[in-house]
Design a protein around this motif. Structure first.
Motif, PDB file in Angstrom:
ATOM      1  N   ALA A  43      21.258  51.254 -36.905  1.00 16.29           N
ATOM      2  CA  ALA A  43      19.858  50.944 -36.591  1.00 16.29           C
ATOM      3  C   ALA A  43      19.036  50.840 -37.867  1.00 16.29           C
ATOM      4  CB  ALA A  43      19.279  52.021 -35.678  1.00 16.29           C
ATOM      5  N   VAL A  44      19.318  51.706 -38.821  1.00 13.69           N
ATOM      6  CA  VAL A  44      18.592  51.682 -40.092  1.00 13.69           C
ATOM      7  C   VAL A  44      18.833  50.361 -40.821  1.00 13.69           C
ATOM      8  CG1 VAL A  44      18.508  52.699 -42.413  1.00 13.69           C
ATOM      9  CG2 VAL A  44      18.414  54.170 -40.392  1.00 13.69           C
ATOM     10  N   ARG A  45      20.073  49.873 -40.791  1.00 15.84           N
ATOM     11  CA  ARG A  45      20.365  48.586 -41.416  1.00 15.84           C
ATOM     12  C   ARG A  45      19.530  47.463 -40.802  1.00 15.84           C
ATOM     13  NH1 ARG A  45      24.939  47.953 -44.589  1.00 15.84           N
ATOM     14  NH2 ARG A  45      26.244  49.823 -44.794  1.00 15.84           N
ATOM     15  N   GLN A  46      19.410  47.479 -39.479  1.00 19.28           N
ATOM     16  CA  GLN A  46      18.625  46.446 -38.795  1.00 19.28           C
ATOM     17  C   GLN A  46      17.139  46.570 -39.155  1.00 19.28           C
ATOM     18  OE1 GLN A  46      19.589  47.060 -34.655  1.00 19.28           O
ATOM     19  NE2 GLN A  46      21.257  45.564 -34.705  1.00 19.28           N
ATOM     20  N   ILE A  47      16.651  47.804 -39.178  1.00 20.40           N
ATOM     21  CA  ILE A  47      15.242  48.044 -39.524  1.00 20.40           C
ATOM     22  C   ILE A  47      14.973  47.589 -40.952  1.00 20.40           C
ATOM     23  CG2 ILE A  47      13.494  49.825 -39.907  1.00 20.40           C
ATOM     24  CD1 ILE A  47      14.871  51.416 -37.624  1.00 20.40           C
ATOM     25  N   ALA A  48      15.904  47.906 -41.867  1.00 18.02           N
ATOM     26  CA  ALA A  48      15.735  47.515 -43.270  1.00 18.02           C
ATOM     27  C   ALA A  48      15.691  45.997 -43.410  1.00 18.02           C
ATOM     28  CB  ALA A  48      16.870  48.092 -44.114  1.00 18.02           C
ATOM     29  N   HIS A  49      16.558  45.315 -42.688  1.00 19.57           N
ATOM     30  CA  HIS A  49      16.591  43.849 -42.745  1.00 19.57           C
ATOM     31  C   HIS A  49      15.277  43.264 -42.233  1.00 19.57           C
ATOM     32  CE1 HIS A  49      18.259  39.789 -42.614  1.00 19.57           C
ATOM     33  NE2 HIS A  49      17.809  39.691 -41.376  1.00 19.57           N
ATOM     34  N   ARG A  50      14.811  43.798 -41.119  1.00 21.19           N
ATOM     35  CA  ARG A  50      13.558  43.307 -40.532  1.00 21.19           C
ATOM     36  C   ARG A  50      12.372  43.588 -41.460  1.00 21.19           C
ATOM     37  NH1 ARG A  50      14.135  45.718 -35.990  1.00 21.19           N
ATOM     38  NH2 ARG A  50      12.756  47.515 -36.306  1.00 21.19           N
ATOM     39  N   ALA A  51      12.310  44.795 -42.013  1.00 20.17           N
ATOM     40  CA  ALA A  51      11.205  45.164 -42.902  1.00 20.17           C
ATOM     41  C   ALA A  51      11.224  44.330 -44.177  1.00 20.17           C
ATOM     42  CB  ALA A  51      11.301  46.650 -43.248  1.00 20.17           C
ATOM     43  N   ARG A  52      12.423  44.072 -44.704  1.00 21.11           N
ATOM     44  CA  ARG A  52      12.552  43.294 -45.939  1.00 21.11           C
ATOM     45  C   ARG A  52      12.026  41.877 -45.722  1.00 21.11           C
ATOM     46  NH1 ARG A  52      17.778  44.221 -46.615  1.00 21.11           N
ATOM     47  NH2 ARG A  52      17.370  46.310 -47.439  1.00 21.11           N
ATOM     48  N   GLY A  53      12.341  41.291 -44.578  1.00 23.70           N
ATOM     49  CA  GLY A  53      11.848  39.956 -44.278  1.00 23.70           C
ATOM     50  C   GLY A  53      10.343  39.931 -44.123  1.00 23.70           C
ATOM     51  N   HIS A  54       9.809  40.958 -43.477  1.00 27.09           N
ATOM     52  CA  HIS A  54       8.363  41.066 -43.266  1.00 27.09           C
ATOM     53  C   HIS A  54       7.647  41.162 -44.616  1.00 27.09           C
ATOM     54  CE1 HIS A  54       4.887  42.421 -40.710  1.00 27.09           C
ATOM     55  NE2 HIS A  54       4.503  42.913 -41.870  1.00 27.09           N
ATOM     56  N   VAL A  55       8.176  42.013 -45.497  1.00 32.18           N
ATOM     57  CA  VAL A  55       7.554  42.197 -46.812  1.00 32.18           C
ATOM     58  C   VAL A  55       7.664  40.926 -47.645  1.00 32.18           C
ATOM     59  CG1 VAL A  55       7.739  43.447 -49.005  1.00 32.18           C
ATOM     60  CG2 VAL A  55       7.845  44.705 -46.838  1.00 32.18           C
ATOM     61  N   ALA A  56       8.826  40.288 -47.614  1.00 34.86           N
ATOM     62  CA  ALA A  56       9.046  39.083 -48.417  1.00 34.86           C
ATOM     63  C   ALA A  56       8.059  37.980 -48.055  1.00 34.86           C
ATOM     64  CB  ALA A  56      10.479  38.587 -48.227  1.00 34.86           C
ATOM     65  N   ALA A  57       7.687  37.914 -46.787  1.00 34.30           N
ATOM     66  CA  ALA A  57       6.766  36.871 -46.340  1.00 34.30           C
ATOM     67  C   ALA A  57       5.320  37.140 -46.763  1.00 34.30           C
ATOM     68  CB  ALA A  57       6.828  36.740 -44.820  1.00 34.30           C
ATOM     69  N   ARG A  58       5.031  38.384 -47.159  1.00 32.99           N
ATOM     70  CA  ARG A  58       3.640  38.766 -47.443  1.00 32.99           C
ATOM     71  C   ARG A  58       3.401  39.267 -48.861  1.00 32.99           C
ATOM     72  NH1 ARG A  58       5.068  39.476 -42.406  1.00 32.99           N
ATOM     73  NH2 ARG A  58       3.608  39.108 -40.698  1.00 32.99           N
ATOM     74  N   ARG A  59       4.478  39.515 -49.611  1.00 35.67           N
ATOM     75  CA  ARG A  59       4.311  40.114 -50.932  1.00 35.67           C
ATOM     76  C   ARG A  59       3.740  39.097 -51.910  1.00 35.67           C
ATOM     77  NH1 ARG A  59       9.876  42.285 -52.389  1.00 35.67           N
ATOM     78  NH2 ARG A  59       8.632  43.315 -53.980  1.00 35.67           N
ATOM     79  N   PRO A  60       3.329  39.558 -53.107  1.00 34.44           N
ATOM     80  CA  PRO A  60       2.803  38.633 -54.122  1.00 34.44           C
ATOM     81  C   PRO A  60       3.710  37.436 -54.342  1.00 34.44           C
ATOM     82  CG  PRO A  60       2.468  40.897 -54.815  1.00 34.44           C
ATOM     83  CD  PRO A  60       3.236  40.957 -53.521  1.00 34.44           C
ATOM     84  N   ARG A  61       3.102  36.322 -54.716  1.00 30.63           N
ATOM     85  CA  ARG A  61       3.800  35.034 -54.729  1.00 30.63           C
ATOM     86  C   ARG A  61       5.001  34.998 -55.663  1.00 30.63           C
ATOM     87  NH1 ARG A  61      -1.913  31.882 -55.560  1.00 30.63           N
ATOM     88  NH2 ARG A  61      -2.892  32.597 -53.645  1.00 30.63           N
TER      89      ARG A  61
END
Length: 311
Positions: free
Chosen positions: A164-182
């Protein structure tokens, strides 16, 4: 927490006269900066991070150390659980916050800036991105992508299975990548942009500001309802430049000085010798794209002395 830290060291026999004798205190003090950084990245509040460390110490002091294989991992686990609990409370508090909420700024040392991953993770821009994650997603992202903990360790900290942690990490990483500095900008270009911004603000140079501000620059102000600040984001070079030139109203008693805040160049405005505003700056492609002005007095104490951070 600082007072408690001193008491803990005293109880452990830490002084100029002798070495520490209490293993629990010795382990806690050894990892304290790391634990504070974990809590701060999860909460964005130094005051709440200190409270988390107090709670962590209280639980750690009652642990049978002979049964603990890895002191660092165990302390991070306690800190994460306490931070998760406090994060949910903090979110309810933010719902009634007056105007934009910004992370509490920290005066940091040059070594934080030199650790690019650490500096990125504690930047105001990144902490605001982390605010958009659910509590468990934030914990997993911080522990995995910033502190490089294993999935098994994180699973114990957040009470989830490793899968479950692996799935959460993948989802969070994608979320951050879409919003982090350019994208990453060279330190030299960043320093040049901030120096130009500083000079233009200090002299009230409107054209100088327009030259260094991105067309879609965003200014956020945090007064917390205690002092005056913009209550909604200000977007666009012209309106932001107009607000910045207004800083001259503070007159001869005002001093605008550069500083390292949250691992990045920033500006501190002092009026009559007292900190009035801490402004962290986001730079992309050589232009200022984000300005984060913290004026809430309750959030300004940490820029009077350096806060140690570590990974």
């Amino acid at each position: 927490m600082e007072a408690h830290h001193e008491r803990a060291e005293h109880q452990a026999g830490t002084s100029a006269r002798g070495p520490r004798t209490d293993p629990a205190t010795e382990a806690f003090v050894a990892h304290r900066n790391l634990l504070f950084t974990v809590a701060y990245e999860m909460l964005g509040s130094a005051a709440d991070a200190e409270d988390v460390l107090q709670e962590t110490w209280m639980r750690w002091a009652g642990v049978d150390l002979d049964a603990v294989r890895d002191h660092r991992a165990y302390l991070v686990r306690i800190t994460t659980r306490q931070a998760l609990s406090r994060l949910r409370t903090l979110r309810r508090r933010k719902e009634s916050y007056v105007g934009p909420w910004l992370p509490e700024p920290l005066l940091t040392t040059p070594d934080v800036a030199e650790d690019v991953a650490l500096a990125d993770s504690v930047s105001t821009a990144m902490l605001l991105v982390l605010e958009t994650l659910a509590p468990t997603e934030r914990a997993v992202f911080v522990l995995r992508d910033v502190f490089d903990l294993g999935y098994d360790e994180i699973a114990e900290a957040v009470d989830k299975s490793p899968a479950a942690v692996r799935q959460i990490a993948h989802r969070a990483r994608g979320h951050v990548a879409a919003r982090r500095p350019r994208g990453t900008v060279s330190p030299t270009r960043t320093r040049e942009a901030i120096a130009a911004f500083h000079g233009a603000v200090a002299t009230g140079d409107l054209q100088g500001l327009l030259d260094v501000l991105a067309p879609d620059v965003v200014l956020l102000g945090d007064g917390g309802g205690v002092v005056q600040a913009v209550l909604a984001p200000v977007v666009g070079a012209a309106p932001v430049a107009a607000l910045m030139t207004g800083l001259g109203k503070f007159g001869a008693t005002a001093e605008l000085t550069p500083a390292q805040v949250n691992g990045h160049p920033a500006l501190i405005l002092r009026v009559d010798g007292e900190v009035d505003t801490v402004m962290t700056v986001r730079v992309d492609d050589g232009l200022v794209t984000g300005l984060y002005a913290v004026r809430n007095p309750q959030k300004l104490s940490r820029v009077e002395q350096v806060t140690p951070l570590s990974r």
